[in-house]
Structures are given as structure tokens and as C-alpha cells.
Design an enzyme around this catalytic site. Structure first.
Site, PDB file in Angstrom:
ATOM      1  N   LYS A  60      40.640  30.397  36.343  1.00  0.00           N
ATOM      2  CA  LYS A  60      41.683  30.464  35.322  1.00  0.00           C
ATOM      3  C   LYS A  60      42.151  29.061  34.908  1.00  0.00           C
ATOM      4  O   LYS A  60      42.666  28.862  33.811  1.00  0.00           O
ATOM      5  CB  LYS A  60      42.857  31.287  35.820  1.00  0.00           C
ATOM      6  CG  LYS A  60      42.480  32.703  36.287  1.00  0.00           C
ATOM      7  CD  LYS A  60      42.976  33.737  35.349  1.00  0.00           C
ATOM      8  CE  LYS A  60      42.722  35.193  35.672  1.00  0.00           C
ATOM      9  NZ  LYS A  60      41.684  35.594  36.557  1.00  0.00           N
TER      10      LYS A  60
HETATM   11  C1  PLP Z   1      40.831  36.688  36.474  1.00  0.00           C
HETATM   12  C2  PLP Z   1      39.718  36.759  37.443  1.00  0.00           C
HETATM   13  C3  PLP Z   1      38.569  37.539  37.206  1.00  0.00           C
HETATM   14  C4  PLP Z   1      38.424  38.429  35.985  1.00  0.00           C
HETATM   15  O1  PLP Z   1      38.271  37.691  34.809  1.00  0.00           O
HETATM   16  P1  PLP Z   1      38.496  38.405  33.361  1.00  0.00           P
HETATM   17  O2  PLP Z   1      38.421  37.296  32.410  1.00  0.00           O
HETATM   18  O3  PLP Z   1      39.873  39.019  33.441  1.00  0.00           O
HETATM   19  O4  PLP Z   1      37.437  39.430  33.203  1.00  0.00           O
HETATM   20  C5  PLP Z   1      37.559  37.499  38.137  1.00  0.00           C
HETATM   21  N1  PLP Z   1      37.662  36.768  39.261  1.00  0.00           N
HETATM   22  C6  PLP Z   1      38.742  36.010  39.537  1.00  0.00           C
HETATM   23  C7  PLP Z   1      38.807  35.248  40.819  1.00  0.00           C
HETATM   24  C8  PLP Z   1      39.812  35.969  38.636  1.00  0.00           C
HETATM   25  O5  PLP Z   1      40.894  35.232  38.914  1.00  0.00           O
END
Ligand code: PLP
Length: 528
Positions: A117
């Protein structure tokens, strides 16, 4: 000149011709829809193959942000600042795994909070600061436009949002987490940020309670009268945009690292998916030219997306569980625990538009038709918990680009163990969902020779309990010395700041209003 890919519209048709800064600061459209550019630019993408990560980011962002909104020198400066905080020189390194077939892991977790993120939220934090500074030219004290970002987290988004927004001028950030229900490391990451503008609220309740509180605040006239609320959740367009970069980057990295792979050849790309943000970025990359033979959606037991690709129906619960309560299943990969996947609406809009074009409509009429379809589908989702099956052409068109697979809780742990035994690489549980799907994919006829790029979305240290559980029988495995980075070890001795609050949205509202006022005063004081 502003191009079609630099103007934005809502998936539900209520707004169009918006600027990039408008859609970044608004987050969600007033009609409840999500923002999309009027067009996806066709790019001379092969010419990008030798660029650095930040140069690549600049080329891509420039296509979606007009010079008149952010001049090139400023945009470069924002990008350089955003990715200078990453621990890897490559920002997102590509690592081949010694498993059957051709499986490469793209480590996108080297940002400040150890989650992918950060790739978007480091950029978003600097972008907010820049756009607010533009609005605030010549304004002092209480006249300044001040954004109060409020969000709920089950762990990953909160820490990345706080790391992106800490210390930023004209921004306050309040993150609600369910008290005692986020991992110890995630809690420490958030609460050790003691900058004036960072506020952690530990709510006596569940993650769903936290989300409900946030929704109520956004819908509350009284709150909106006193503070300008902002959101940083995964529906913000700038997050999708930021993530398209690493899908191109990994492709070029593969070409640099492998003698047998040259630019132009196809890959298969596997993404552990929750809200469909990351894989939607991959979809934009393919529309811009990236030669992915398939984008593969990897889900855990919360599998609404896998069920869609299998049946064409998008339903919170499968028919046989249709009276189930609206709560997610508990899994070892909590950042992918979703009932509905917010960014999927954006893909549906594209598929509906292409469907209308195939039936002979021109681009504008097809866009209107797509918005009508999306409104109907989402009304049905709201009223009945689902919609579909969508017309078969739409499903078939989608399946030209997408595939999906689902991984059980037990299999997730099993993959962490078996990959460790074969390669000594320690996967986090979200990454393990993707690797399981990659392994199944390479085992199917014709796929073994095609390079797979599987996304590694979090550092294994963030999900200590699951990793320790999966590897508990492994001789010589020691989590603290092999997995846990010193920087995360050091968190436990740092000062923390957190406010406990009961499960009441009115109580949270009063705290948010008070904290915003205090931040404004502190900022005015600091600059006088
Ligand atoms: C947010 C997240 C996801 C999912 O990603 P999306 O963009 O919501 O599909 C997968 N793995 C981790 C560790 C995340 O923080």
C-alpha cells in the site's frame, strides 16, 4: 492541452470532465460512483524499458495528469520524494523463485510500512500536500483549506496511510482500528507515529464497527459542516494510477534479468486480490500495451471475485449460503477479507462499454450505456446482495484478459511451508495465496514456459502469527532472526499515542472535530 486521459468521469454517469486534482481530493463521486479517465492512453510503452522506477513513474503519470495542473519539474520532485523512502534501490525488486515452471516474485513491500500500500500512499501523501498548497496560496491560519482524512483499518491500510500522511501540512489523519484485534506489529506501527497531525483511535468493537463509524461520519451534515473530510481508501484514483507503474517495471525487470525473455513476449501476472485495486492497475497497464497473456485474480476463501469469473454472477454470498450474515470469513490473509470488492465497479464499466461498442454505439453513447448498466447492477447489489449473470458477451470479453482461482486457509499455510522447504524463501500469507495460484497455473498445459510474475504484497514479519504457525515444525527456523527486520523490532521500545473510544460514532465525531481544531492551532502557531 488537456487530453482525454487527463479528464475524469464517474462510473455512474453523474459527473464528467473533472480535473485530476478534483478526483484525488474527492475520492468518491457524488453519485456514489468511482472516477475513471475519459480514455486510457495508448502509449509508446516499449520505449520505457531502460528507465529507472521514478522515470517510469513520471512517463506514466504525465499521461494522466496535465502539465497545467502539476508542472513536470514539480511532478518529478513529488515522485522522487515518494519513492526515496523505499528500502530497495529498485523500489520493487523482482526475485526469481526456484520452483517448477517460471515463477518470479515481485516484492512490492519495501516501503516504510512493509506493505504494498506504500507504493500508492507515499505518493498520495505528497500529492495531497502539493494540491492543498496550491489551494492555500496567500491564505493564513483558519482560512487555509485543511483536509481531515478519516479511515478504518484492519491493519495494513492504516499503517500505510499514516506513514504517507504523517507531518504533512494542512492534513489531519485519524485512523480507527478495532482495539486488540490488529496484529501487535501493525498496532505498534500506527501508534508509534506521534506527529501532531496523526491520531489513532482504538475502538471497542470490530473492524466492521470501525467502518460503520467512518461511513456515518462521511454522511453526517454536522461533521461535514465543521471539517473537510478526505478519504484515502483504495478507491482513490491516484492509488490505481501509482500502482500501474510496478506492473510495467516488473515486466522490464524480467527482460533485463532473463536472456530468454525479450520485450514484446507475453507474461502471466498473478495478483492476491481483495478490493481489486492492484489488479485493476494491471488491467490499465494492459490497456496501455503491456503484453499480459492473462491477469489472474487470486482470492482467499472470501471469493466473490472467483465466483464471478466462474458464473458471471456477482453476489455477496453463493446461492447455497444466501441467508448468511454479512460478515467476512476469517482467513490467514486478512487484507483480502472482503464481501464485495470496491474497484470491481471500474472494470465492469469498461466491459459494459465495450459491449455497447460491439453493438454499434459510438464512444459517448457506449459510455452512457455502461453507466446505466453499472447503476442497475449496483442498485441490485444494494437491494438484494447481488446481480447477474451479466450478459455472456461481457463475461467472455472479460475472460480474454482475466482468470481467477481461490485458495483455502489450509492450503495457504501449506504453501508457506512447502515453498520454505524448497527454496528457504518465507512468504507472507497474502503472497502465499498468489504463489499457490501461480503453481497451479504453471502446471496447466502450455503454461510452464510462460514467465509468471506473482505479486508479493506484504513482508512476512507483518503476519507473524500465521508465518510462525505454518513454519513451526521446520528445523532451524527462527522468526526473530530470519524474518523480523531490526526496524520493526525497535518499535516495541518506542513511545506510543492512542485514544481509546467506545463504539459510538457520535463520540468519534467529537474527537475528530476537536483534534482537527488542535491541529489547525498547532499549525498556525508553528508558522507564526
Ligand atoms: C490491500 C492488500 C491486498 C489486496 O489488494 P487490493 O488492491 O485490495 O486487491 C493484498 N495483500 C495485502 C498484504 C494488502 O495489504
Amino acid at each position: 492541452m488537456v487530453t482525454d486521459s487527463q479528464r475524469y468521469r464517474s462510473t455512474r454517469g453523474g459527473e464528467e470532465n473533472l480535473s485530476f486534482s478534483d478526483v484525488v481530493l474527492k475520492g468518491l463521486a457524488a453519485d456514489g460512483g468511482l472516477f475513471l479517465p475519459h480514455a486510457v492512453p495508448k502509449a509508446d510503452w516499449q520505449s520505457w524499458k531502460d528507465l529507472s522506477y521514478t522515470e517510469l513513474a513520471f512517463e506514466i503519470f504525465r499521461l494522466y495528469i496535465p502539465e497545467s495542473e502539476i508542472p513536470s519539474a514539480d511532478l518529478k520532485e513529488i515522485i522522487n520524494r515518494s519513492y526515496s523512502t523505499f528500502r530497495s534501490e529498485d523500489v520493487v525488486p523482482l526475485v526469481p523463485l526456484a520452483l517448477d515452471g517460471n515463477i518470479n516474485l515481485l516484492e512490492i513491500f519495501h516501503g516504510p510500512s512493509y506493505s504494498f500500500k506504500d507504493c500508492a500512499l507515499q505518493f498520495l501523501g505528497n500529492l495531497f500536500e502539493y494540491l492543498l498548497a496550491q489551494k492555500n496560496v496567500g491564505k493564513e491560519g483558519k482560512d487555509r483549506y485543511h483536509l481531515t482524512v478519516v479511515g478504518a483499518t484492519s491493519g495494513d491500510t492504516g499503517s500505510a496511510a499514516i506513514y504517507g500522511l504523517r507531518g504533512k501540512k494542512d492534513v489531519s489523519v485519524t485512523i480507527l482500528h478495532p482495539k486488540g484485534r490488529v496484529s501487535a506489529i501493525q498496532e505498534a506501527q500506527m501508534t508509534t507515529c506521534t506527529e501532531q497531525n496523526v491520531h489513532n483511535l482504538a475502538v471497542t468493537g470490530t473492524f466492521d464497527d470501525c467502518q460503520d463509524i467512518v461511513k456515518k461520519l462521511f454522511g453526517d451534515d454536522d461533521t461535514n459542516k465543521d471539517v473537510k473530510l478526505g478519504a484515502v481508501n483504495s478507491i482513490n484514483w491516484s492509488r490505481i494510477l501509482a500502482q500501474t507503474v510496478f506492473h510495467f517495471w516488473s515486466y522490464f525487470s524480467l527482460a533485463r534479468q532473463s536472456d530468454s525473455f525479450t520485450v514484446g513476449q507475453p507474461i502471466r501476472s498473478v495478483t492476491p486480490t481483495g478490493n481489486f485495486g492492484n489488479i485493476l492497475s494491471a488491467y490499465f497497464a494492459t490497456k496501455m500495451g503491456l503484453p499480459a497473456e492473462k491477469l489472474i485474480v487470486a482470492t482467499n476463501e472470501n471469493d466473490i471475485l472467483h465466483r464471478f469469473w466462474t458464473t458471471g454472477r456477482y453476489e455477496k454470498h453463493p446461492a447455497e449460503e444466501k441467508d448468511a450474515a454479512d460478515v467476512c470469513k476469517e482467513t490467514p490473509s486478512p487484507a483480502m477479507d472482503i464481501l464485495v470488492s470496491s474497484n470491481f465497479e471500474r472494470l465492469l464499466w469498461f466491459l459494459a462499454k465495450e459491449h455497447a461498442e460491439a453493438a454499434g454505439k459510438d464512444s459517448d453513447a457506449a459510455a452512457k450505456q455502461a453507466s446505466q448498466n453499472v447503476v442497475e447492477w449496483y442498485n441490485s447489489l444494494k437491494a438484494t446482495g447481488g446481480f447477474g449473470p451479466v450478459p455472456n458477451d461481457i463475461l467472455e470479453n472479460g475472460r480474454r484478459t482475466f482468470e481467477s482461482d481461490r485458495v483455502s486457509n489450509a492450503q495457504t499455510l501449506e504453501t508457506i511451508k512447502s515453498v520454505y522447504e524448497k527454496t528457504k524463501y518465507v512468504l507472507d500469507p497474502h503472497t502465499a495465496v498468489g504463489i499457490t495460484v501461480s503453481q497451479r497455473s504453471v502446471a496447466r498445459p502450455g503454461n510452464a514456459a510462460i514467465p509468471h510474475i506473482s505479486l508479493s504484497t506484504a513482508h512476512p514479519a507483518k503476519f507473524a502469527d500465521v508465518v510462525k504457525e505454518a513454519l513451526k515444525g521446520e528445523a532451524g527456523f527462527d522468526f526473530e532472526s530470519q524474518v523480523l527486520p531490526d526496524e520493526l523490532k525497535a518499535l516495541s521500545s518506542k513511545e506510543t499515542r492512542v485514544v481509546n473510544v467506545e463504539n459510538s460514532w457520535e463520540a468519534v465525531r467529537e474527537i475528530v472535530k476537536r483534534q482537527t481544531l488542535e491541529d489547525l492551532e498547532a499549525q498556525a502557531h508553528a508558522s507564526s
